[in-house]
Scaffold this motif. Structure first.
Motif, PDB file in Angstrom:
ATOM      1  N   LYS A 140       1.067  -1.195  -0.106  1.00 33.20           N
ATOM      2  CA  LYS A 140      -0.082  -0.042   0.019  1.00 33.20           C
ATOM      3  C   LYS A 140       0.923   1.171  -0.057  1.00 33.20           C
ATOM      4  CE  LYS A 140      -4.231   1.676   0.219  1.00 33.20           C
ATOM      5  NZ  LYS A 140      -5.206   1.583  -0.825  1.00 33.20           N
ATOM      6  N   GLY A 141       2.162   1.101   0.503  1.00 34.47           N
ATOM      7  CA  GLY A 141       2.920   2.443   0.334  1.00 34.47           C
ATOM      8  C   GLY A 141       3.693   2.440  -0.821  1.00 34.47           C
ATOM      9  N   LEU A 142       3.296   1.972  -1.925  1.00 33.58           N
ATOM     10  CA  LEU A 142       3.569   1.925  -3.314  1.00 33.58           C
ATOM     11  C   LEU A 142       2.589   2.704  -4.030  1.00 33.58           C
ATOM     12  CD1 LEU A 142       5.749  -1.206  -3.796  1.00 33.58           C
ATOM     13  CD2 LEU A 142       6.600   1.176  -3.376  1.00 33.58           C
ATOM     14  N   PRO A 143       2.432   3.982  -4.063  1.00 37.36           N
ATOM     15  CA  PRO A 143       1.168   4.528  -4.563  1.00 37.36           C
ATOM     16  C   PRO A 143       1.139   4.697  -6.322  1.00 37.36           C
ATOM     17  CG  PRO A 143       2.335   6.033  -3.599  1.00 37.36           C
ATOM     18  CD  PRO A 143       3.136   5.016  -3.145  1.00 37.36           C
ATOM     19  N   HIS A 144       2.571   4.590  -6.680  1.00 35.53           N
ATOM     20  CA  HIS A 144       2.539   4.535  -8.291  1.00 35.53           C
ATOM     21  C   HIS A 144       2.712   3.130  -8.828  1.00 35.53           C
ATOM     22  CE1 HIS A 144       3.452   8.929  -7.957  1.00 35.53           C
ATOM     23  NE2 HIS A 144       4.206   8.568  -6.986  1.00 35.53           N
ATOM     24  N   LEU A 145       2.413   1.970  -8.056  1.00 32.29           N
ATOM     25  CA  LEU A 145       2.689   0.938  -8.427  1.00 32.29           C
ATOM     26  C   LEU A 145       1.594   0.442  -9.362  1.00 32.29           C
ATOM     27  CD1 LEU A 145       4.623  -1.834  -8.360  1.00 32.29           C
ATOM     28  CD2 LEU A 145       3.070  -2.603  -6.370  1.00 32.29           C
TER      29      LEU A 145
END
Length: 319
Positions: A140-145
């Motif tokens: 969830k801490g990878l908003p650009h994934l």
């Protein structure tokens, strides 16, 4: 009314596959799409083309010792096939494409990607990932994934929560036996979901809730005994081959106005278990019913172009 089937495949069992039969691609049955216009690197590693030490000398920013950082794609980190048991902690902030396949990584700690929050592609295929060692906050801490690959691991559940912007999720060849409640609820942008090669037995009413844009769903090579219900109507390609389906419900394809490719090969389908008009879907152009137990050709819509029936019990046909 005249049928317009371009290809009707009726090869007998043991006679070899029909010309034009399906073949698998790497990474879960579909080729990986690369967009060169936005600078996306190849999934295949560039490691070995140029000495890794030269990479580091030529790069102005740091490169983890565990990885190669090609100058051709400064945003790509190739950390694949290194025998790693962890995600490198010194990933530079410029990282957008992170290749970690072919290692022995079993866990993703909460701060695993704290320095690489711009990551768009994350490939963790062929590792030893287990569900209870993936932190609930790490992905969830990878908003650009946008593209997440975790094929060929030891997952028993869908990892999550997942970032809302995800477009492709590849979880093939794991040990997933159920879909967690609300696992996909916020993934309105997801277009491709690969779950084949798992241990799914049933599909719940709300299992795919939230998937508004899904185009390809692969549930083949599982343990399904019933055709999955409540699937998103946006599906264009549905694969349920290599399960244990003996029959189909009357309305199982009702409302699928966009469905074009349907593969139900290698099941246990018999004519008595097929409603008369179950395949009367005008949008379907390719239907694979090969390797079942059919004794006659089921009725299909006139718009169908490709019909695969090899390795059934069909003795003769006037088609």
């Amino acid at each position: 009314m005249e049928q317009r089937i371009v290809l009707l495949c009726l090869a007998l069992a043991g006679a070899g596959p029909c010309l034009g039969s399906f073949s698998d691609y790497d990474y879960g049955g579909m080729p990986v799409m690369i967009n060169r216009l936005v600078g996306e690197p190849s999934v295949l590693s560039l490691r070995g083309r140029v000495d890794a030490n030269w990479y580091r000398v030529m790069n102005s920013e740091s490169c983890p010792l565990e990885c190669d950082c090609p100058t051709q794609w400064p945003s790509a980190m190739y950390c694949d096939s290194r025998g790693l048991t962890y995600v490198p902690t010194t990933l530079p902030p410029r990282t957008q494409y992170l290749f970690l396949q072919g290692n022995r990584i079993s866990s993703l700690p909460p701060e695993g990607f704290k320095n690489s929050t711009l990551t768009r592609w994350l490939i963790l295929d062929h590792n030893e990932m287990v569900s209870n060692q993936i932190s609930g906050a790490v992905l969830k801490g990878l908003p650009h994934l946008q593209n997440l690959f975790i094929n060929y691991n030891n997952l028993t559940d869908i990892p999550g929560p997942l970032p809302d912007g995800l477009k492709q999720l590849r979880l093939a060849h794991n040990k997933i036996g159920k879909i967690s409640p609300n696992a996909f609820e916020n993934l309105k942008n997801l277009t491709l979901l690969l779950l084949h090669g798992n241990q799914l037995k049933t599909i719940g009413e709300a299992d795919f809730k939230g998937l508004q844009s899904i185009i390809l769903l692969d549930l083949s090579h599982n343990k399904l005994i019933e055709f999955p219900k409540n699937l998103p109507p946006s599906i264009q390609q549905l694969y349920v081959s290599n399960n244990s389906l003996a029959s189909l419900p009357q309305d199982c394809l009702m409302g699928f106005d966009r469905l074009q490719y349907l593969r139900i090969s290698h099941n246990k389908l018999v004519n008595q278990g097929l409603p008369a008009d179950v395949f009367n879907v005008p949008s379907i152009v390719e239907l694979d019913l090969s390797y079942n137990q059919l004794s006659s050709i089921p009725p299909v819509h006139q718009a169908l172009q490709y019909l695969y029936l090899e390795a059934n019990h069909i003795q003769g046909t006037d088609a």
